[in-house]
Each structure stands twice: as C-alpha cells, then as structure tokens.
Design an enzyme around this catalytic site. Sequence first.
Site, short mmCIF file in Angstrom:
data_model
loop_
_atom_site.label_atom_id
_atom_site.label_comp_id
_atom_site.label_asym_id
_atom_site.label_seq_id
_atom_site.Cartn_x
_atom_site.Cartn_y
_atom_site.Cartn_z
N ALA A 84 -17.57 3.58 6.03
CA ALA A 84 -16.31 3.30 6.99
C ALA A 84 -16.40 1.74 6.80
O ALA A 84 -16.65 0.51 6.57
CB ALA A 84 -16.73 2.89 8.74
N GLY A 111 -19.80 6.77 5.94
CA GLY A 111 -18.84 8.08 6.47
C GLY A 111 -18.13 8.18 4.71
O GLY A 111 -17.55 9.00 5.30
N GLU A 165 -20.21 11.03 4.69
CA GLU A 165 -20.03 12.07 5.67
C GLU A 165 -18.84 13.11 5.29
O GLU A 165 -18.80 14.10 5.21
CB GLU A 165 -19.89 11.61 6.80
CG GLU A 165 -21.47 11.33 7.20
CD GLU A 165 -21.45 9.84 8.47
OE1 GLU A 165 -20.60 9.10 8.72
OE2 GLU A 165 -21.89 11.19 9.75
N GLU A 180 -26.13 3.80 7.73
CA GLU A 180 -25.69 2.76 9.26
C GLU A 180 -26.91 2.53 9.75
O GLU A 180 -26.70 1.42 10.88
CB GLU A 180 -25.13 4.43 9.69
CG GLU A 180 -23.70 4.47 9.30
CD GLU A 180 -23.70 6.12 8.39
OE1 GLU A 180 -25.14 6.45 7.53
OE2 GLU A 180 -22.53 6.85 8.25
N1 T1G Z 1 -16.85 -1.80 4.79
C1 T1G Z 1 -16.32 -3.33 5.17
N2 T1G Z 1 -16.66 -4.01 3.99
C2 T1G Z 1 -17.51 -4.00 2.87
C3 T1G Z 1 -18.50 -2.33 3.36
C4 T1G Z 1 -17.79 -1.90 4.49
N3 T1G Z 1 -18.18 -0.48 4.91
N4 T1G Z 1 -19.28 -2.40 1.69
C5 T1G Z 1 -18.77 -3.60 1.30
N5 T1G Z 1 -17.89 -4.25 2.30
C6 T1G Z 1 -17.91 -5.69 1.13
C7 T1G Z 1 -18.50 -6.69 1.02
O1 T1G Z 1 -18.53 -7.40 2.78
C8 T1G Z 1 -17.85 -7.36 -0.36
O2 T1G Z 1 -16.68 -8.50 0.47
C9 T1G Z 1 -17.48 -6.61 -0.85
O3 T1G Z 1 -16.88 -5.61 -0.06
C10 T1G Z 1 -18.67 -5.94 -2.00
O4 T1G Z 1 -19.45 -5.92 -1.54
C11 T1G Z 1 -19.25 6.68 10.20
C12 T1G Z 1 -19.73 4.16 11.21
C13 T1G Z 1 -21.77 -0.21 -1.10
C14 T1G Z 1 -23.82 -0.64 -2.09
O5 T1G Z 1 -23.18 0.65 5.07
O6 T1G Z 1 -23.81 -0.95 0.85
O7 T1G Z 1 -19.95 4.82 7.47
O8 T1G Z 1 -17.91 -10.39 0.08
O9 T1G Z 1 -21.24 -7.57 -2.50
O10 T1G Z 1 -23.10 -5.90 -3.57
O11 T1G Z 1 -20.83 7.41 10.02
O12 T1G Z 1 -21.76 -2.85 -0.47
O13 T1G Z 1 -16.93 -9.39 -1.47
O14 T1G Z 1 -15.37 -10.21 0.90
O15 T1G Z 1 -21.70 -5.79 -0.87
O16 T1G Z 1 -21.98 -3.98 -4.98
C15 T1G Z 1 -22.11 2.23 6.50
C16 T1G Z 1 -22.15 -0.95 2.88
C17 T1G Z 1 -20.84 2.35 6.88
C18 T1G Z 1 -22.26 0.53 3.07
C19 T1G Z 1 -21.83 -2.22 -2.62
N6 T1G Z 1 -21.34 2.28 5.03
N7 T1G Z 1 -21.91 -1.66 1.65
O17 T1G Z 1 -22.72 -3.58 -2.71
O18 T1G Z 1 -20.98 -4.77 -3.04
S1 T1G Z 1 -20.84 2.48 8.93
C20 T1G Z 1 -22.73 0.91 4.21
C21 T1G Z 1 -22.76 -2.01 0.52
C22 T1G Z 1 -20.31 3.94 8.66
C23 T1G Z 1 -19.80 6.06 9.36
C24 T1G Z 1 -20.45 5.22 9.82
C25 T1G Z 1 -22.81 -2.51 -0.09
C26 T1G Z 1 -22.45 -2.11 -1.82
P1 T1G Z 1 -17.07 -9.40 0.71
P2 T1G Z 1 -21.39 -6.14 -1.69
P3 T1G Z 1 -22.14 -4.60 -4.12
#
Ligand code: T1G
Length: 705
Positions: free
Chosen positions: A65, A103, A106, A126
């Site tokens: 998400a 997500g 999921e 999450e």
């Molecule tokens: N949402 C918004 N922005 C995101 C994002 C996300 N999920 N993931 C990364 N970004 C942005 C980040 O802020 C950065 O922005 C750029 O992308 C590159 O990220 C419904 C509720 C995927 C392993 O927790 O772990 O799904 O600084 O520097 O090192 O059940 O990003 O360039 O402006 O980290 O290659 C669950 C979180 C969400 C994954 C990549 N998902 N992201 O790492 O790049 S909750 C997460 C990461 C959810 C559902 C629930 C990592 C990455 P900017 P980065 P990276």
Amino acid sequence: MSDSPVVRFEVEDGVGVITVDYPPVNALGPGVPEGIIAAVERGEADPAVRAMVLIGAGRSFIAGADIRRFGTPRPKPARRTYDVLDASAKPVVAAIHGYALGGGLENALACHYRVAVPSAKLGLPEVLIGILPGGGGTQRLPRLVGPKAAMEMIVSGRHAPAPEAKRLGILDHLVEEGEDLRGAAIAYAKRVADLRPLPRVRDRTERLAEAAADPGMFDAMRAAIARKARNQKAPYHCIACVEAAVTQPFEEGLRTERRLFEELENADEARALRYAFFAEREVAKIPGLPKDLPLPEIRSAAVVGAGTMGGGIAMSLADHGIPVKLLDASPEALAKGLGRIRDNYAVSVKRGSLAQADMDRRLPLIEPVETYEAIADCDVVIEAAFEQMPIKKEVFARLDAAMKPGALLLTNTSALDIDAIAGATKRPEMVAGAHFFAPANVMKLLEVVEGAKTAPATMAAAMKLGRAIGKISAYAGNSDGFVANRTRVPFNIEQGLMVEEGALPEQIDRVMVEFGYPMGPFAVNDMSGLDVSYQTRKRRAAADPNYRTLPITDRLVEMGRKGQKTGAGWYRYEKGDRTPHPDPEVHRIIKEVAAGMGIEQRGFTDEEILHRLLFSSVNEACKILEEGKALRASDIDVMWLNGFGFPRYRGGLMFWADGIGAREVYNRVSAWHQRYGARWAPSALLREVAESGGLLREAKSAKAR
Ligand code: T1G
C-alpha cells in the site's frame, strides 16, 4: 490498451496481461487498485481472454500500500482488489520480480497462481510500520504455509527470498534466472487456463490443521516476542489475526483482520514507525547536491588500523562484496585483527545468523597488508587508527603521498577535527569523516562528516558507499562530537549529576528500560567500561577549568570498579553472569561524594529523570541545527534510532518530544536553566518552535530549508 495511466491491460495469445506501472516501487497509490480492478473485469468480460497475468513494470512487482496515504482521510473502496482477484472466474497468475510486499504480496495471494524469479523477495512487513497485513494476508498466508510459518513471517516482517517462498508453499513455480518473467508467466497462464476448480487460497484449509497439533503456538509466540515487542500492540494483533485464521471461517477472519488493522492505523506506534520509515529515506538526501553528480565507482577499499573498529569496518565492506586491504604497521596487530574478524564470523555461523558459505566467501575478501604502497590503488581508504590527532595526521600525510588520484580519504574519527586531519594532505577536497558506531559491522548508523574543504562529490560518494554496505548514512557537520555523540553529551552529564543529587543508578536504568531502551544507561556504561571516558574527562578538565567532571564515576574507576570487566562498576556482577545487581557499596560512595560536594540529596520522580535526560539532548539537537551542523531534526531522530537504541515505536528523540510539545519542553528547559545555570540555556531554535507552535521533528538547518 488500458484506460489507466498506472495500470495497463493487454491481451497476448489469449492471456490478459495486467501491468502495474507506478514508479518507483509500484506502491498501491492513487488509481492503482482501481486500475487493477478495471483490468480484471475487462479480462473476465473478454471471451478471447482465457487467463490473466498480474505483473509489475520497472524494478518490482507491487511493494505494498502507499504508506504516504496512511493517517490521511481516504475513501473506503467499494471493492478491494483482493476480493476481485479472488472472485475472478478466470485464473490470474501473479508474476513476481523485485519485491512483493504487504498489499503487493496480498494481491498475489488473492491470485490463483504465483510465479517468481529467484531473486524476488516476498513478505508482509506491515508490523515494521506498526500495523498488520490488512488485505487478507493474515488469513491467506496461513492457508498456504501453515499458521506457524505464517506467524513467523508476519510478526517478524521479514522478506523471504523466492526460493524459500517456493519451499514454504507461497509460490507455485520459480522461473529460471535470466528467463523472461512475462513470457514465462504467460506460458504458465496458458497451461492452467482451463484447470478447474480454480485454486482459491481461501478454500485451502489443510495446512491450518497444524494448529490442532500445536495449539500452544500462539501463546508461545507471544512469550517469544515479549521482550522485543514491549509497549507495542501491532505484533500481538498480528498473532491474533493468524489465530483467527485458524479459529474462524474465512470471512469472519477477514472482519477480525479489518477490525484490528483499524485499531492500529492511527495509533501512536504506527505514526511513529511510519515517520521513522520516511525519515530513514530522507536522511540520504543532501540538499543542493546535483542528482547526476558523477561519483567514483568503489570497487576496492582499504582500512588503516586493524583494531576493533578497523576490523569491523573491514567486515562491513567484505559483507557487501567489496574487497578490502587491511593495513597495520604491526604484523602482530594485523594477525590479532584478522583473528578477531575470523572469530566474529565464526560466532555468527555458530549462532546460525551467517551461513558457513558466506563466511568462506567474505574472509578471503579481507587481505592483510603492511605497506601504504599495497593500498595505493584502492578507490577508498578508511582510517581507523588511534584516536589521537598526531597519529591521524601522520596517517593522512602518508595516504596523501601513496593513494592514487581520486581516491576517497575517509577517517573514522569519532570527534576529532576533520579540517585538521584534511590539512595533513594536499587534497582536503577528498577528505571526509566516516564515523562508524561500534560494533562497526553491526550498527547501521554511519555519520558522514563534511570538512570545510570536502568536495560535494566526496560527500555524495561517501554517503553512497555507506548505503552500499548496508549502513544508514547521515550528514554531519564538523564540530566536537559531530552530531549523534554531541547530542548524547548532555544526556550523559545529566545522568551523572542526577546521581549526585540523589537518584540511584537502578532507578534511572529502570525508567529508561520502561521507556523502551533494551538496557539502562548505567548498565550500558558498565558494559562498555567506565574507564573508557575517564581519560577523556581528565583531558577535557585539564584543558577547560569550567569543565564539569563526574567525581562519582571517577571515584569508581579509581577504586578499580570499571564495570562488567572487573566484576563491579555501577552494579555488582556475579562471576560469569552479566546481570547487574544494585550495590550498597555504590550507594555509600554516592552519599559520601555528594556530601563532600555539599550536595543535598533528594528523591526524583520517574518523569523528572526521563525529561532531564532527554530534554537536555533535545536542546542540544536544536543548537546543532541552529549551527547548521546537521540538516534536519528527522536526521537526528534517525541517528538516535540507529545509533543509540532509542525505541523505534516512539519515532525518535524529536518525534517523541513533539508528543509532549515544544512549548512544554521549552518551559522545562528554561526552568532548569534558572535552577542549574548555563548548561540548560535554551536554544533559540527551541524557543522559536515553542513560540510558533511548530513541530520539533520538522526543524531544519538553514542549509536544508
Ligand atoms: N509507499 C509509499 N512510498 C514508498 C513505499 C510504499 N509502500 N515503499 C517505498 N516507497 C518510496 C520510498 O519512500 C522512496 O521514496 C522510494 O519509494 C524508494 O524506496 C494493505 C497496509 C520496497 C524494499 O512496508 O520496504 O501494504 O525517498 O529507498 O531501498 O496490508 O521501499 O525516493 O522519495 O526504500 O530499493 C507494506 C516499504 C506497506 C514496503 C525498496 N509495504 N518499502 O527499497 O528503495 S503497508 C512496505 C520498502 C501495506 C497492506 C498494508 C522499500 C523497498 P523517495 P527505497 P529500496
């Protein structure tokens, strides 16, 4: 072609290919879920389409998400992609590369089949941002891998490599590395197009039976996480959801998941962890640095000094595949340093946190050398010699004479003047600080310190090198103690002074452990050794008549009570046991020294202890920002989270202080200024934020505005 700019739909050979294209990581941002739903409906309605593939464009499948949208008002969708995919009358194959997280995974679990390339990573992280999988993950994953494995993945938030995901049962097929994922997924979809009934994960309950054989697994997990999950809700809600997958029908389990998710989304814990997530990405950015600045490629490194820090730094480089030459003039020191590195790896292998094959691959990357000529061709050198300026200057003069043009010349000094060190070379523009935190191969924080003449490209290259070796690189300006340690100095002073005034070490430690630290500051002092700072205090007292010494600590050191290593320090230790025991002898020493100083001892509330320690650091952090020696308050929070073990679910020092309010912090600091004098003089920035009703965590130095 599809009508959504972020989700494309194309039919190829009877297969409807749904491509999510929302850079940089295909988060489920605005329009993405809607686009997926529209594409599935098109595929279902199109008689030419026998099956579908869901795939990500760019470097990843779907990373979850859009975290930026949490905590903001957003419409509840009439239908969710998970339900639409699950209910599709035609099979949908998830084709995974890069990351399938949250997500993203999921959505893949709601598909009927999942294929991936071996380099893909899958997970439900999450919990790391204080929530739980809210898209059916807590109900579907246990059905695929069993409740125990599902609970472990969901409560840890870890990423599972695709081969492990295949072994667990998440993936149906691993695509050959280098094979075209899209093509392979289309071929797979054609093979399963007519298979019925469709394998909907919700209908697979055989693995849930594992819980019948091990009904205690949920309470066992609660007990297992109790220490690390202290004061937090999300990990326990994750367990409750997996338990619901076992005890409730699917739809009811989804309702339980939704209810518990909604309890978490806007809780303090989730807000703090979301803040930390983004702060750790913001910290990588140095304002004013052109994005396309040409940077030197780091293919080889050298470390000068085979001591504890030098060895740890060499391990960090080797851990990430960078060959490193470890230079020490003394063959004995070199042998000892290599032995320590080998032992460190062996301990990790013994603990199971490192595979023997990884150790066998990393050790040969660390080559001991005895001359500067031997490292001349390295792209970067990190000096980790003794923390004395004459030695640093001599090393840098020799590096200047030996190293090839363009080599980065970095020093691991924890406090000495970068400009003085750079001045020992004819290329100060190539010199910067690279301050690792002990143990250097474990702690993620790396302070990259800018000298007056450090070139922007040198800063950018050093920040990038830090990230390349798994560190969180954070900008620091050149001042005594740089940023992180400098913000800790007032904390350490108040810690010592409160003991003189009547607070006991064990009370202060209890307050900080209850706050969320893994150990109290006195127990930490005993672990690192009270004599470590003793010499520094003597040096500073000799140089500065106003320097406030800590006579109680000094008395303990002079009595030989140096901490765990001598069986006694602030606490008493039983032989071979690291458990700190309050010691009446220490209480006596405290009373005696305080009496000798004419200090009237008194009781302390827990709140005063907590605020005396942390507000003093908040005030110092504001001074550092005023001086432009740090870029952002959120950078300082990243340092406290990754350098000092500040509890992550509280966001960081400045984020936490905002929970109390800048006005209240300023008032208390001002009151202590009246009572205790100059060391509590409130910073102008703290006053400004207090008066403007702003947030401390949003404070920035002029350089970063
Ligand atoms: N949402 C918004 N922005 C995101 C994002 C996300 N999920 N993931 C990364 N970004 C942005 C980040 O802020 C950065 O922005 C750029 O992308 C590159 O990220 C419904 C509720 C995927 C392993 O927790 O772990 O799904 O600084 O520097 O090192 O059940 O990003 O360039 O402006 O980290 O290659 C669950 C979180 C969400 C994954 C990549 N998902 N992201 O790492 O790049 S909750 C997460 C990461 C959810 C559902 C629930 C990592 C990455 P900017 P980065 P990276």
